[in-house]
Design a protein around this motif. Structure first.
Motif, PDB file in Angstrom:
ATOM      1  N   ALA A  43       1.137  -1.348   0.130  1.00 53.28           N
ATOM      2  CA  ALA A  43      -0.008  -0.571   0.177  1.00 53.28           C
ATOM      3  C   ALA A  43       0.890   1.168   0.379  1.00 53.28           C
ATOM      4  O   ALA A  43       0.323   1.966  -0.770  1.00 53.28           O
ATOM      5  CB  ALA A  43      -1.071   0.043   0.778  1.00 53.28           C
ATOM      6  N   CYS A  44       1.966   1.563   0.391  1.00 49.94           N
ATOM      7  CA  CYS A  44       3.009   2.217   1.106  1.00 49.94           C
ATOM      8  C   CYS A  44       3.692   2.067  -0.688  1.00 49.94           C
ATOM      9  O   CYS A  44       4.797   3.308  -0.460  1.00 49.94           O
ATOM     10  CB  CYS A  44       3.559   2.478   2.159  1.00 49.94           C
ATOM     11  SG  CYS A  44       2.313   2.590   3.272  1.00 49.94           S
ATOM     12  N   SER A  46       3.604   3.516  -3.802  1.00 51.79           N
ATOM     13  CA  SER A  46       3.435   4.815  -4.140  1.00 51.79           C
ATOM     14  C   SER A  46       2.526   5.778  -2.935  1.00 51.79           C
ATOM     15  O   SER A  46       1.759   4.929  -2.639  1.00 51.79           O
ATOM     16  CB  SER A  46       3.204   4.945  -5.697  1.00 51.79           C
ATOM     17  OG  SER A  46       2.123   4.214  -5.724  1.00 51.79           O
ATOM     18  N   GLY A  47       1.303   6.235  -4.201  1.00 52.42           N
ATOM     19  CA  GLY A  47       0.286   6.997  -2.693  1.00 52.42           C
ATOM     20  C   GLY A  47       0.854   7.706  -1.670  1.00 52.42           C
ATOM     21  O   GLY A  47      -0.215   8.115  -1.058  1.00 52.42           O
ATOM     22  N   ASP A  50      -1.988  10.176  -0.589  1.00 49.21           N
ATOM     23  CA  ASP A  50      -3.614   9.420  -1.073  1.00 49.21           C
ATOM     24  C   ASP A  50      -4.199   8.592  -0.063  1.00 49.21           C
ATOM     25  O   ASP A  50      -4.906   8.025  -0.018  1.00 49.21           O
ATOM     26  CB  ASP A  50      -3.465   8.567  -2.887  1.00 49.21           C
ATOM     27  CG  ASP A  50      -3.910  10.208  -3.395  1.00 49.21           C
ATOM     28  OD1 ASP A  50      -4.669  11.696  -3.157  1.00 49.21           O
ATOM     29  OD2 ASP A  50      -3.506  10.501  -5.223  1.00 49.21           O
ATOM     30  N   ARG A  51      -2.571   7.091  -0.180  1.00 53.23           N
ATOM     31  CA  ARG A  51      -2.774   5.964   0.465  1.00 53.23           C
ATOM     32  C   ARG A  51      -2.672   6.183   1.934  1.00 53.23           C
ATOM     33  O   ARG A  51      -2.244   4.908   2.579  1.00 53.23           O
ATOM     34  CB  ARG A  51      -2.111   4.586  -0.392  1.00 53.23           C
ATOM     35  CG  ARG A  51      -2.567   4.022  -1.844  1.00 53.23           C
ATOM     36  CD  ARG A  51      -1.874   3.977  -2.474  1.00 53.23           C
ATOM     37  NE  ARG A  51      -2.071   3.012  -3.424  1.00 53.23           N
ATOM     38  CZ  ARG A  51      -1.519   2.761  -4.686  1.00 53.23           C
ATOM     39  NH1 ARG A  51      -0.838   1.856  -4.202  1.00 53.23           N
ATOM     40  NH2 ARG A  51      -2.342   2.081  -5.722  1.00 53.23           N
ATOM     41  N   TRP A  52      -1.244   6.570   2.644  1.00 54.36           N
ATOM     42  CA  TRP A  52      -0.776   6.702   3.582  1.00 54.36           C
ATOM     43  C   TRP A  52      -0.404   8.203   3.595  1.00 54.36           C
ATOM     44  O   TRP A  52      -0.260   8.744   2.270  1.00 54.36           O
ATOM     45  CB  TRP A  52       0.576   5.918   3.628  1.00 54.36           C
ATOM     46  CG  TRP A  52       1.305   5.787   2.508  1.00 54.36           C
ATOM     47  CD1 TRP A  52       1.515   5.248   1.518  1.00 54.36           C
ATOM     48  CD2 TRP A  52       2.172   7.046   2.831  1.00 54.36           C
ATOM     49  NE1 TRP A  52       3.054   6.289   1.039  1.00 54.36           N
ATOM     50  CE2 TRP A  52       3.803   6.468   1.831  1.00 54.36           C
ATOM     51  CE3 TRP A  52       3.574   7.457   4.226  1.00 54.36           C
ATOM     52  CZ2 TRP A  52       4.966   7.050   1.621  1.00 54.36           C
ATOM     53  CZ3 TRP A  52       5.232   7.798   3.811  1.00 54.36           C
ATOM     54  CH2 TRP A  52       4.955   8.336   2.542  1.00 54.36           C
ATOM     55  N   ASN A  53      -0.095   8.433   4.651  1.00 58.76           N
ATOM     56  CA  ASN A  53       0.602   9.458   4.926  1.00 58.76           C
ATOM     57  C   ASN A  53       1.374   9.575   6.694  1.00 58.76           C
ATOM     58  O   ASN A  53       1.778   9.013   7.310  1.00 58.76           O
ATOM     59  CB  ASN A  53      -0.280  10.828   5.003  1.00 58.76           C
ATOM     60  CG  ASN A  53       0.494  12.094   5.178  1.00 58.76           C
ATOM     61  OD1 ASN A  53       1.479  12.630   5.056  1.00 58.76           O
ATOM     62  ND2 ASN A  53      -0.434  12.831   3.754  1.00 58.76           N
ATOM     63  N   THR A  66      -4.657   5.681   4.357  1.00 55.97           N
ATOM     64  CA  THR A  66      -5.729   6.524   4.305  1.00 55.97           C
ATOM     65  C   THR A  66      -6.604   5.097   4.197  1.00 55.97           C
ATOM     66  O   THR A  66      -6.165   3.476   4.643  1.00 55.97           O
ATOM     67  CB  THR A  66      -5.876   6.883   3.579  1.00 55.97           C
ATOM     68  OG1 THR A  66      -5.813   6.714   2.341  1.00 55.97           O
ATOM     69  CG2 THR A  66      -5.275   8.403   3.429  1.00 55.97           C
ATOM     70  N   LEU A  68      -7.634   4.348   1.278  1.00 59.50           N
ATOM     71  CA  LEU A  68      -7.643   3.655   0.227  1.00 59.50           C
ATOM     72  C   LEU A  68      -6.782   3.408   0.281  1.00 59.50           C
ATOM     73  O   LEU A  68      -6.455   2.254   0.029  1.00 59.50           O
ATOM     74  CB  LEU A  68      -7.390   5.082  -0.997  1.00 59.50           C
ATOM     75  CG  LEU A  68      -6.593   5.060  -2.081  1.00 59.50           C
ATOM     76  CD1 LEU A  68      -7.657   3.907  -3.514  1.00 59.50           C
ATOM     77  CD2 LEU A  68      -6.379   5.882  -3.580  1.00 59.50           C
ATOM     78  N   GLY A  69      -5.682   3.559   0.898  1.00 60.94           N
ATOM     79  CA  GLY A  69      -4.278   2.420   1.469  1.00 60.94           C
ATOM     80  C   GLY A  69      -4.477   1.398   2.112  1.00 60.94           C
ATOM     81  O   GLY A  69      -4.068   0.445   2.013  1.00 60.94           O
ATOM     82  N   VAL A  72      -6.135  -1.356   0.227  1.00 65.01           N
ATOM     83  CA  VAL A  72      -4.679  -1.305  -0.872  1.00 65.01           C
ATOM     84  C   VAL A  72      -4.210  -3.039  -0.386  1.00 65.01           C
ATOM     85  O   VAL A  72      -4.377  -3.755  -0.808  1.00 65.01           O
ATOM     86  CB  VAL A  72      -3.808  -0.119  -1.141  1.00 65.01           C
ATOM     87  CG1 VAL A  72      -2.633  -1.301  -2.154  1.00 65.01           C
ATOM     88  CG2 VAL A  72      -4.734   0.407  -2.860  1.00 65.01           C
TER      89      VAL A  72
END
Length: 89
Positions: A43-44, A46-47, A50-53, A66, A68-69, A72
């Motif tokens: 999940a991490c 890319s993105g 959007d997917r992670w932070n 997130t 979305l992540g 995934v």
């Protein structure tokens, strides 16, 4: 754990999520415990955003996924489970 559908994944996200600033997310260490390290890494890939932070206060920063992540990561987990099941047949 068996494979998960979209409703189950969303319910799991809502159960595990905490607020980071203005966004809900699930801490990466919790996702690893639920779905595995490989799923979080997938999940991490890319993105970022959007997917992670990451969220930090003072000297501590935490990585989170997130919705979305999380989706995934759960999808990756599902594929791993299905692959194992297929190989056992």
């Amino acid at each position: 754990m068996k494979t998960l559908n979209k409703a189950q994944v969303e319910a799991m996200f809502q159960r595990e999520a905490v607020l980071f600033g203005t966004e809900d997310g699930v801490p990466a260490f919790r996702v690893k415990a639920l779905l595995g390290t490989d799923a979080v890494e997938r999940a991490c890939v890319s993105g970022a955003g959007d997917r992670w932070n990451r969220y930090g206060m003072g000297g501590y920063t935490i990585e989170y996924l997130t919705l979305l992540g999380f989706q995934v990561a759960a999808s990756f987990y599902n594929v791993q489970q299905l692959r194992q099941e297929e190989l056992q047949e």
